[in-house]
Design a protein around this motif. Sequence first.
Motif, PDB file in Angstrom:
ATOM      1  N   LEU A  62       0.885  -1.198   0.008  1.00  0.00           N
ATOM      2  CA  LEU A  62       0.038  -0.144  -0.035  1.00  0.00           C
ATOM      3  C   LEU A  62       0.820   1.069  -0.003  1.00  0.00           C
ATOM      4  O   LEU A  62       0.538   2.408  -0.588  1.00  0.00           O
ATOM      5  CB  LEU A  62      -0.860   0.065   1.237  1.00  0.00           C
ATOM      6  N   GLU A  63       1.930   1.337   0.618  1.00  0.00           N
ATOM      7  CA  GLU A  63       2.777   2.256   0.537  1.00  0.00           C
ATOM      8  C   GLU A  63       3.461   2.714  -0.578  1.00  0.00           C
ATOM      9  O   GLU A  63       3.337   3.919  -1.033  1.00  0.00           O
ATOM     10  CB  GLU A  63       4.082   2.013   1.740  1.00  0.00           C
ATOM     11  N   GLY A  64       3.553   1.577  -1.469  1.00  0.00           N
ATOM     12  CA  GLY A  64       4.267   1.817  -2.732  1.00  0.00           C
ATOM     13  C   GLY A  64       3.280   2.473  -3.579  1.00  0.00           C
ATOM     14  O   GLY A  64       3.397   3.573  -4.556  1.00  0.00           O
ATOM     15  N   VAL A  65       1.827   2.033  -3.670  1.00  0.00           N
ATOM     16  CA  VAL A  65       0.929   2.446  -4.707  1.00  0.00           C
ATOM     17  C   VAL A  65       0.558   3.831  -4.077  1.00  0.00           C
ATOM     18  O   VAL A  65      -0.136   4.754  -5.134  1.00  0.00           O
ATOM     19  CB  VAL A  65      -0.231   1.513  -5.058  1.00  0.00           C
ATOM     20  N   VAL A  66       0.548   4.208  -2.967  1.00  0.00           N
ATOM     21  CA  VAL A  66       0.027   5.477  -2.338  1.00  0.00           C
ATOM     22  C   VAL A  66       0.756   6.697  -2.985  1.00  0.00           C
ATOM     23  O   VAL A  66       0.410   7.854  -3.389  1.00  0.00           O
ATOM     24  CB  VAL A  66      -0.228   5.711  -0.969  1.00  0.00           C
ATOM     25  N   LYS A  67       2.077   6.475  -3.086  1.00  0.00           N
ATOM     26  CA  LYS A  67       3.037   7.732  -3.404  1.00  0.00           C
ATOM     27  C   LYS A  67       2.641   7.975  -4.766  1.00  0.00           C
ATOM     28  O   LYS A  67       2.471   9.262  -4.863  1.00  0.00           O
ATOM     29  CB  LYS A  67       4.500   6.905  -3.455  1.00  0.00           C
ATOM     30  N   ALA A  68       2.309   7.206  -5.607  1.00  0.00           N
ATOM     31  CA  ALA A  68       1.980   7.816  -6.798  1.00  0.00           C
ATOM     32  C   ALA A  68       0.459   8.462  -7.111  1.00  0.00           C
ATOM     33  O   ALA A  68       0.438   9.742  -7.664  1.00  0.00           O
ATOM     34  CB  ALA A  68       1.697   6.546  -7.940  1.00  0.00           C
ATOM     35  N   TYR A  69      -0.246   8.256  -6.178  1.00  0.00           N
ATOM     36  CA  TYR A  69      -1.689   8.852  -6.140  1.00  0.00           C
ATOM     37  C   TYR A  69      -1.501  10.405  -5.322  1.00  0.00           C
ATOM     38  O   TYR A  69      -2.221  11.183  -5.679  1.00  0.00           O
ATOM     39  CB  TYR A  69      -2.597   7.946  -5.437  1.00  0.00           C
ATOM     40  N   THR A  70      -0.455  10.250  -4.558  1.00  0.00           N
ATOM     41  CA  THR A  70      -0.667  11.471  -3.538  1.00  0.00           C
ATOM     42  C   THR A  70       0.445  12.521  -4.055  1.00  0.00           C
ATOM     43  O   THR A  70       0.140  13.894  -3.671  1.00  0.00           O
ATOM     44  CB  THR A  70      -0.142  11.177  -2.080  1.00  0.00           C
ATOM     45  N   ARG A  71       1.192  12.385  -5.176  1.00  0.00           N
ATOM     46  CA  ARG A  71       1.968  13.324  -5.723  1.00  0.00           C
ATOM     47  C   ARG A  71       1.335  14.666  -6.464  1.00  0.00           C
ATOM     48  O   ARG A  71       0.737  14.554  -7.421  1.00  0.00           O
ATOM     49  CB  ARG A  71       3.098  12.792  -6.565  1.00  0.00           C
ATOM     50  N   LYS A  72       0.935  15.675  -5.886  1.00  0.00           N
ATOM     51  CA  LYS A  72       0.461  16.669  -6.076  1.00  0.00           C
ATOM     52  C   LYS A  72      -0.900  16.508  -6.792  1.00  0.00           C
ATOM     53  O   LYS A  72      -1.408  17.226  -7.539  1.00  0.00           O
ATOM     54  CB  LYS A  72       1.341  17.533  -7.518  1.00  0.00           C
ATOM     55  N   VAL A  73      -1.600  15.441  -6.394  1.00  0.00           N
ATOM     56  CA  VAL A  73      -2.695  15.146  -6.919  1.00  0.00           C
ATOM     57  C   VAL A  73      -3.740  16.231  -6.791  1.00  0.00           C
ATOM     58  O   VAL A  73      -5.174  16.412  -7.475  1.00  0.00           O
ATOM     59  CB  VAL A  73      -3.440  13.874  -6.378  1.00  0.00           C
ATOM     60  N   ASP A  74      -3.775  16.939  -5.647  1.00  0.00           N
ATOM     61  CA  ASP A  74      -4.896  18.054  -5.304  1.00  0.00           C
ATOM     62  C   ASP A  74      -4.883  19.326  -5.992  1.00  0.00           C
ATOM     63  O   ASP A  74      -5.535  20.010  -6.020  1.00  0.00           O
ATOM     64  CB  ASP A  74      -4.817  18.451  -3.755  1.00  0.00           C
ATOM     65  N   LYS A  75      -3.857  19.139  -7.043  1.00  0.00           N
ATOM     66  CA  LYS A  75      -3.461  20.199  -7.974  1.00  0.00           C
ATOM     67  C   LYS A  75      -3.651  19.923  -9.332  1.00  0.00           C
ATOM     68  O   LYS A  75      -3.568  20.735 -10.368  1.00  0.00           O
ATOM     69  CB  LYS A  75      -2.145  20.862  -7.921  1.00  0.00           C
ATOM     70  N   HIS A  76      -3.868  18.667  -9.587  1.00  0.00           N
ATOM     71  CA  HIS A  76      -4.033  17.936 -11.095  1.00  0.00           C
ATOM     72  C   HIS A  76      -5.483  18.429 -11.609  1.00  0.00           C
ATOM     73  O   HIS A  76      -6.356  18.123 -11.357  1.00  0.00           O
ATOM     74  CB  HIS A  76      -3.781  16.578 -10.985  1.00  0.00           C
ATOM     75  N   VAL A  77      -5.251  18.829 -12.934  1.00  0.00           N
ATOM     76  CA  VAL A  77      -6.510  19.295 -13.879  1.00  0.00           C
ATOM     77  C   VAL A  77      -6.186  18.602 -15.145  1.00  0.00           C
ATOM     78  O   VAL A  77      -5.076  18.475 -15.584  1.00  0.00           O
ATOM     79  CB  VAL A  77      -6.633  20.746 -14.051  1.00  0.00           C
TER      80      VAL A  77
END
Length: 580
Positions: A344-359
Amino acid sequence: MAKQNIAEQFVDILTRAGVKRLYGVVGDSLNPVVDAVRRNPAIDWIHVRHEETAAFAAGAEAQVTGRLGACAGSCGPGNLHLINGLYDAHRSMAPVLALASHIPSSEIGLGYFQETHPEQLFRECSHYSEMISSPQQMPRLLQTAVQHAVGRSGVSVVTLPGDIADHAAPEKPLETALVTSRPTVRPGDAEIDRLVDMIDEAEKVTLFCGAGTKGAHAEVMEFAQKIKSPVGHALRGKEWIQYDNPYDVGMSGLLGYGAAYEATHECDLLILLGTDFPYNAFLPDDVRIVQVDVRPENLGRRSKLDLAVWGDVKETLRCLTPRVRTKENRKFLDRMLKKHADALEGVVKAYTRKVDKHVPIHPEYAAAVLDEIADDDAVFTVDTGMCNVWAARYVSPNGRRRIIGSFTHGSMANALPMAIGAQFTDRGRQVVSMSGDGGFTMMMGDFLTLVQYDLPVKVVLFNNSSLSMVELEMLVAGLPSHGTAMRNPDFAAVARACGAHGVRVEKPKELAGALKSAFRHKGPALVDIVTDPNALSIPPKISKEMVTGFALSASKIVLDGGVGRMLQMARSNLRNVPRP
């Protein structure tokens, strides 16, 4: 007192069986029954815009309440529209009674207008499908249909010609007490004895849980604690087994994550609890397997079994747990918990990277925000496709939430119709339809049903202008995507034009506010979230055998991506692992 006709008797029996609503579309051969409903204060007629919605709604109501749901369709094309929702209810073990009204009895077999043979057409998606061809068959035939639906947890279909519905009921009908709940099923002593021996002999035991663990959370946790077993689950087992679970190692199958696959393959003994998990390629073929299921026909049809146990999970574990020896060695359990957390640690990193700014908005982010904001007892209805992925990864069960979808039948366009049935059971409970744009537009007409009845369903629309699960299937198969793109309207504007609350979200910072506003709104609401169409991940190795329809069965983890609050739980569970 006026003499009762068959239609009135039919409706009375439904109310005795606990039916509160009859979903359907009125018309010709069905009119006598609809009029009988109108005059009976114990039951409501729910006028939907499409009969497929009626069947999905009845199935969802049955799943939420545990009571018999009911739907109806007029002759020919009307009742044919029920079939997809009835397939889903039947495969979900939801007790549903469907009324298929029919052409005049004197015209059957003569090629009459709208003639079909519903008593034959519905046999594959029901436990019981018969026609009332004479008033003297009532009420016994309908009572038999009710017993099949409730007793065997599935669909019964009664075909009723319109002219028969208008006939007078028999003078002294034979009415019996109706079964409205199922008994528990205890395994035989020989099976329990053999299972105790197999567990005591094994060093590493894994439990894999499905929908049959409903109501057995405490028993599964007690059993896992005693034998030091990791606990994985299928998608339909998620809502019943994942919460408050210190032994959780995630989910196996198409949408799998964590260490469930490893736990099921590296054990000495795998115990399948209440699951008819369809993807046999995800099950091991070199470990001993025991299956416990209340339906004997499910036993052994997915994998070779070393022991088949016929019984419901709760009663089986009540018999089993006191008799097995407590295992002291928890090395296997702790190793699987560590693998789970690391995965879970591995896959969460990709999801959390600046995701709140992604459009456009990452759908993972949208699902995570929805999970945080939704009520603790919300009912989530989930469209088939990528919405299944986001619900599997981000909706956090807690023992009070419900997660309902077409998880076995795999139909598109199920979420909105199911939300209608779920909301009618309790107008004060939050019901969230997690809809994909493909599924929503397929059955969009029944958004008007929300408005007509002022149902406070909240439609959260993941709008990526594509059939993205199909696109993924094509890509995995090495094919260029084709026929998957959609030209969509502003769905929020459509919702407002229908008389509902509607808001469109294109930026991540607007999302939480839009959801909170929709949830505060007293009536129906739609949040149109413009999501990233490229939010698909492909397995690192692709083979032609990987895709067969929805199954994608040759990869242990097909979709990558975040897993929301599950990582927090995995980290918490790791704190209980003894340190050397």
